[in-house]
Design a protein around this motif. Structure first.
Motif, short mmCIF file in Angstrom:
data_model
loop_
_atom_site.label_atom_id
_atom_site.label_comp_id
_atom_site.label_asym_id
_atom_site.label_seq_id
_atom_site.Cartn_x
_atom_site.Cartn_y
_atom_site.Cartn_z
N ARG A 62 -21.17 31.88 67.64
CA ARG A 62 -20.78 32.75 66.62
C ARG A 62 -19.41 32.72 65.92
O ARG A 62 -19.19 32.92 64.77
CB ARG A 62 -21.22 34.14 67.24
N GLY A 81 -20.88 40.51 65.86
CA GLY A 81 -21.67 39.11 66.46
C GLY A 81 -20.82 38.45 67.60
O GLY A 81 -21.60 38.02 68.52
N ALA A 110 -18.34 34.67 62.59
CA ALA A 110 -19.00 36.15 63.03
C ALA A 110 -17.75 37.17 63.17
O ALA A 110 -16.59 36.87 63.51
CB ALA A 110 -19.59 36.06 64.14
#
Length: 442
Positions: A136, A145, A141
């Motif tokens: 991620r 995330g 992210a």
């Protein structure tokens, strides 16, 4: 036998303590190492501990020929442990990401199988958590995330629990060897075209070669970020509390927020509060697509801006933000004459209308606004419907759905709008229930 292997049952039981009162514990059993160890641990604990009823579920994706033998393997393992097994066959939708499509199909099956107060357990471990954070991170992210996989979350009518997230793959392998367990190996796990497999086989060995504690350290960072996300969620709840006070059109059943309360926050707090509010309603946009929020926020007061998201639309109207999806985004169809006025009239894609008090003499019909309608008011004479709606600041997206009661060409009432929805002399009022379905949750 390694001490960590000996301690695994007690560590697992400690992780599962909050769910000892669940109705059922069901194990997502792929037949691989992780779920095989989890199943064996739980079956062993059940001999000495008072646990909820145990069962397993195997999802067969049908993506590769070798997988056809796995249901029989899983059945044999469960039979040996005295645990019932449900085998579910799913169809994986073809698309850009086979990994994601298979996961969606698998979790749809898990959701259907999870009843009230049930717990479904999966076998992800600490190494998986580290790979998730790194994967991620490389996709850009945010905090949510990067907080990785949660140890538990809602699933169907029950909960999804990952009780092995603080246990390494090496510990699971040692347990499997010590107990002479057998498991299946998914050939696709060696396919380095898949991003996660590339990280697992190419990147993580390099990292652990230089930093032996890389898995543990990365998983610990995910835990820190989960804590940070928790604080952001608390801040969002504080910011949303004032914005969530009821507005004038609560009868619409639409999720809404006070626009000024949100717009008065800093940019970062706006995004945080809206992300928290929108998360159960739609897939959230990536960073680049938050420009849609800025356009909606900064539009002029006479505009009716819309931010289109994956699963619906955010509208700004009448001083509020409104979430619209489903039938609210379709044009309603006139249903015809209303003969049985003592009964509610169901409107295609638009809920239903009904009278309270007496019912006016017919023939009656429900229509929708086309433009140019005029309504007679006892104290004001004939008035343009558009002007009457403007006076009451009716949101633009509501105007085309408001049921209008006609007798012939005479507009008798506009549902739900005080002063326009009734006839005091005849003793009736027109009520509109916009939807019989749940608004919002995707």
């Amino acid at each position: 036998m390694d001490q960590s292997t000996i301690d695994l049952p007690s560590r697992l039981l400690r992780n599962l303590k909050p769910w000892l009162d669940a109705a059922n514990w069901r194990i997502a059993f792929s037949g691989g190492l992780d779920s095989t160890v989890l199943l064996h641990l739980l079956a062993t604990l059940a001999k000495s501990e008072s646990l909820p009823a145990l069962s397993a579920i195997h999802v067969h994706h049908g993506l590769q020929a070798v997988a056809d033998a796995w249901p029989a393997h899983c059945q044999a393992v469960c039979d040996a442990l005295g645990i019932s097994l449900q085998i579910v066959h799913v169809t994986v939708q073809q698309g850009a990401s086979l990994e994601r499509a298979a996961r969606d199909a698998r979790y749809a099956a898990f959701t259907s199988a999870t009843r009230i107060n049930d717990v479904l357990m999966t076998g992800q471990h600490r190494d998986d958590q580290a790979e998730t954070l790194l994967f991620r991170l490389l996709r850009g992210a945010g905090v949510r995330g990067l907080s990785g996989m949660p140890a538990q979350r809602a699933l169907g009518q029950g909960s999804l629990v990952r009780p092995l997230l603080d246990i390494s793959r090496a510990e699971l392998e040692a347990y499997a060897r010590d107990h002479d367990l057998r498991w299946v190996e998914d050939p696709s796990n060696q396919n380095r075209q898949f991003s996660r497999n590339y990280l697992r086989h190419q990147v993580m060995p390099l990292l652990t070669g230089r930093w032996p504690q890389a898995h543990a350290s990365t998983a610990r960072s995910a835990a820190h970020l989960r804590e940070a996300q928790g604080l952001l969620d608390e801040l969002a709840q504080i910011d949303l509390a004032q914005a969530s006070l009821p507005g004038e059109f609560e009868w619409s059943g639409l999720p809404s927020l006070d626009f000024a309360a949100i717009a008065g926050l800093s940019d970062a707090r706006q995004r945080n509060a809206l992300s928290h509010w929108l998360e159960p309603l739609t897939r959230l946009p990536d960073t680049d697509h938050w420009s849609g929020w800025v356009d909606l926020r900064d539009a002029g007061n006479d505009a009716a801006p819309v931010w289109r998201l994956a699963d619906g639309e955010l509208h700004r109207s009448a001083g509020r933000l409104w979430w619209l999806n489903g039938h609210w985004l379709r044009t309603p169809v006139v249903s015809g004459d209303w003969h049985e006025t003592s009964l509610a009239l169901r409107l295609p894609d638009n809920g239903r209308v009904m009278f309270s008090g007496q019912t006016p003499a017919g023939p009656l019909q429900i229509r929708y606004r086309q433009g140019g309608e005029v309504m007679h008011l006892a104290d004001r004479g004939h008035r343009d419907l558009k002007r009457l709606l403007n006076e009451r600041a009716v949101p633009a997206f509501v105007r085309g759905r408001l049921p209008l009661l006609f007798r012939g060409e005479e507009l008798l009432a506009v549902a739900n709008l005080p002063g326009l929805d009734s006839n005091a002399l005849e003793g009736w009022r027109l009520h509109w229930q916009p939807s019989d379905e749940d608004q919002g949750l995707r």
